[in-house]
Design a protein around this motif. Sequence first.
Motif, PDB file in Angstrom:
ATOM      1  N   PHE A  50       0.878  -1.162   0.000  1.00 40.43           N
ATOM      2  CA  PHE A  50       0.000   0.000   0.000  1.00 40.43           C
ATOM      3  C   PHE A  50       0.923   1.222   0.000  1.00 40.43           C
ATOM      4  O   PHE A  50       1.711   1.398   0.930  1.00 40.43           O
ATOM      5  CB  PHE A  50      -0.913  -0.018   1.222  1.00 40.43           C
ATOM      6  CG  PHE A  50      -1.774  -1.254   1.263  1.00 40.43           C
ATOM      7  CD1 PHE A  50      -2.836  -1.391   0.382  1.00 40.43           C
ATOM      8  CD2 PHE A  50      -1.498  -2.293   2.150  1.00 40.43           C
ATOM      9  CE1 PHE A  50      -3.613  -2.552   0.382  1.00 40.43           C
ATOM     10  CE2 PHE A  50      -2.279  -3.446   2.164  1.00 40.43           C
ATOM     11  CZ  PHE A  50      -3.328  -3.577   1.272  1.00 40.43           C
ATOM     12  N   SER A  51       0.853   2.022  -1.043  1.00 47.93           N
ATOM     13  CA  SER A  51       1.786   3.150  -1.173  1.00 47.93           C
ATOM     14  C   SER A  51       1.192   4.461  -0.670  1.00 47.93           C
ATOM     15  O   SER A  51       1.944   5.380  -0.344  1.00 47.93           O
ATOM     16  CB  SER A  51       2.252   3.282  -2.617  1.00 47.93           C
ATOM     17  OG  SER A  51       1.148   3.374  -3.475  1.00 47.93           O
ATOM     18  N   ALA A  52      -0.112   4.546  -0.594  1.00 54.26           N
ATOM     19  CA  ALA A  52      -0.761   5.752  -0.067  1.00 54.26           C
ATOM     20  C   ALA A  52      -2.181   5.432   0.373  1.00 54.26           C
ATOM     21  O   ALA A  52      -2.841   4.583  -0.237  1.00 54.26           O
ATOM     22  CB  ALA A  52      -0.789   6.853  -1.128  1.00 54.26           C
ATOM     23  N   ILE A  53      -2.625   6.092   1.430  1.00 53.09           N
ATOM     24  CA  ILE A  53      -4.017   5.977   1.864  1.00 53.09           C
ATOM     25  C   ILE A  53      -4.520   7.380   2.163  1.00 53.09           C
ATOM     26  O   ILE A  53      -3.934   8.105   2.961  1.00 53.09           O
ATOM     27  CB  ILE A  53      -4.165   5.067   3.108  1.00 53.09           C
ATOM     28  CG1 ILE A  53      -3.757   3.624   2.747  1.00 53.09           C
ATOM     29  CG2 ILE A  53      -5.601   5.109   3.631  1.00 53.09           C
ATOM     30  CD1 ILE A  53      -3.813   2.653   3.910  1.00 53.09           C
ATOM     31  N   GLN A  54      -5.597   7.756   1.466  1.00 54.78           N
ATOM     32  CA  GLN A  54      -6.179   9.084   1.678  1.00 54.78           C
ATOM     33  C   GLN A  54      -7.582   8.925   2.245  1.00 54.78           C
ATOM     34  O   GLN A  54      -8.265   7.932   1.961  1.00 54.78           O
ATOM     35  CB  GLN A  54      -6.267   9.837   0.348  1.00 54.78           C
ATOM     36  CG  GLN A  54      -4.918  10.189  -0.255  1.00 54.78           C
ATOM     37  CD  GLN A  54      -5.033  10.509  -1.729  1.00 54.78           C
ATOM     38  OE1 GLN A  54      -5.447   9.683  -2.531  1.00 54.78           O
ATOM     39  NE2 GLN A  54      -4.664  11.730  -2.097  1.00 54.78           N
ATOM     40  N   GLY A  55      -8.028   9.903   3.004  1.00 59.08           N
ATOM     41  CA  GLY A  55      -9.381   9.884   3.546  1.00 59.08           C
ATOM     42  C   GLY A  55      -9.481   9.097   4.840  1.00 59.08           C
ATOM     43  O   GLY A  55      -8.475   8.837   5.500  1.00 59.08           O
ATOM     44  N   GLU A  56     -10.705   8.711   5.184  1.00 57.32           N
ATOM     45  CA  GLU A  56     -10.990   8.075   6.473  1.00 57.32           C
ATOM     46  C   GLU A  56     -11.493   6.652   6.286  1.00 57.32           C
ATOM     47  O   GLU A  56     -12.198   6.358   5.327  1.00 57.32           O
ATOM     48  CB  GLU A  56     -12.105   8.866   7.191  1.00 57.32           C
ATOM     49  CG  GLU A  56     -11.774  10.316   7.474  1.00 57.32           C
ATOM     50  CD  GLU A  56     -10.788  10.481   8.618  1.00 57.32           C
ATOM     51  OE1 GLU A  56     -10.885   9.698   9.587  1.00 57.32           O
ATOM     52  OE2 GLU A  56      -9.932  11.373   8.521  1.00 57.32           O
ATOM     53  N   GLY A  57     -11.118   5.782   7.226  1.00 56.55           N
ATOM     54  CA  GLY A  57     -11.717   4.448   7.269  1.00 56.55           C
ATOM     55  C   GLY A  57     -10.774   3.307   6.949  1.00 56.55           C
ATOM     56  O   GLY A  57     -11.015   2.174   7.332  1.00 56.55           O
ATOM     57  N   ALA A  58      -9.678   3.601   6.222  1.00 61.29           N
ATOM     58  CA  ALA A  58      -8.727   2.549   5.861  1.00 61.29           C
ATOM     59  C   ALA A  58      -7.404   2.789   6.569  1.00 61.29           C
ATOM     60  O   ALA A  58      -6.971   3.936   6.722  1.00 61.29           O
ATOM     61  CB  ALA A  58      -8.500   2.526   4.356  1.00 61.29           C
ATOM     62  N   GLN A  59      -6.771   1.688   7.009  1.00 63.24           N
ATOM     63  CA  GLN A  59      -5.475   1.781   7.679  1.00 63.24           C
ATOM     64  C   GLN A  59      -4.581   0.623   7.264  1.00 63.24           C
ATOM     65  O   GLN A  59      -5.049  -0.520   7.147  1.00 63.24           O
ATOM     66  CB  GLN A  59      -5.659   1.693   9.195  1.00 63.24           C
ATOM     67  CG  GLN A  59      -6.058   3.007   9.855  1.00 63.24           C
ATOM     68  CD  GLN A  59      -6.093   2.834  11.355  1.00 63.24           C
ATOM     69  OE1 GLN A  59      -6.817   1.990  11.866  1.00 63.24           O
ATOM     70  NE2 GLN A  59      -5.292   3.623  12.048  1.00 63.24           N
TER      71      GLN A  59
END
Length: 155
Positions: A50-59
């Motif tokens: 996973f190279s990037a996570i934006q926003g809410e709800g995913a980790q």
Amino acid sequence: MKTNFKLFAATIFIVSVIFACTEEQDNIPDPNFVNSTITINNVGATAYVFSAIQGEGAQANLNVENTALTLKIGSRYKIKNEAGRAHPFLIMGIANTTLLAQNDVVGSFEDNPSVNFVATDSTMLFTLTPELATQIAPYMCGRHAAMTGNINAVE
Ligand SMILES: [Cu+2]
């Protein structure tokens, strides 16, 4: 005169039907809305990262091979697959079933209206409904079984 009245009545009926259909469409959730965008890439044929996570709800821990992905139930997600068509992203279910697939495999939740699944060559959108969450198991590449990691669905 009678014909005119029938025509008038028919017109009213058709207008009502069109209006009712438009109203109904307004209740369909926007398939492009997402709470979180998760960008993924591949390490050869051995791992996803996973190279990037934006926003809410995913980790997830970024840039760790085949690491676990934690998803909040009830949120809508976009998987942005930068690994490309060579590494189609699959969400597997318990007992090795396929729930959602970016490739030609048809997962068992793909036609679920609440999950509202949309897939292209580079993206995959879905809502993690409580029903889907009870079935969810690892993610996996459609072509390389080594590219896999856990998905944790949380409240
Ligand atoms: Cu792959």
